[in-house]
Design a protein around this motif. Sequence first.
Motif: not given
Length: 254
Positions: A167, A169-171
């Motif tokens: 979560r 992480e950006q993607d």
Amino acid sequence: MLKSYFDKSGQEDQGLITIGAVAASDAVWAELEADWNLILQKNSPPANYMHMNEALLLKREFTAVKGWNDDIVFGLVNLLLSYLSQTPLKDKYCQFSCSLNMSDYNKLRAETYQLDSPADLVASACVRKMTEWYLTEYKGLDFEAHYYFDQNEPFEEIIKAKWNRARAEQDPKYQWAHISHIGSAVMRKTPGLQIADMMAWATNRHEVKIPQRYDTFVIGMRHLIPSMWVTVGEQQLRNNFKPLIYKPYGNEQI
């Protein structure tokens, strides 16, 4: 909403460690939970829940004092299996088992392979299998997922830690992005955890090849009911990890 339940069987000092799991939508769970509890309550003698270890050892809920014996337990277990094989909306329901061969794991550890913990390996494998099923059977839908574990189950913290890292992480990968809740539930009040326990227990008894009355029970769990399973062994571990001291597999010289 997609609800998934997880339970463990086996220990790291045994031949196999397994996570059993089951997933379905809210619509499926509403009917299944009512039917499951009714089967238990209408049995003679009645049971408040199913737990394979307790039932086979005739303890706690399943004592002889309450009227239980091996044959009655066997009958109830098979009645529950029969019911699951006729689960409504089968394409929206699936069971999973993900196991780790501890002999292979220990062999590679001795060869200095830098392996994740056994619990980490089976937990990750189970989440991948569940996501694979979800993306196939719920194609075009985007349900949020809730994951539930028995109380004090160590696998909960492992999967929750992976989820929290993802979560951040950006993607994040989809297998983590669609999860909106991870928590615990009470096994004795939760049919999903009882089914996950049956799947994990049956898998371990079958894979370690202990001759007994239930040694083929997993065949029914896997082939009469929508199921996916994997056993992580030597080759998968060699493919995904490297030793601290590298030497080509099969070459005895460093």
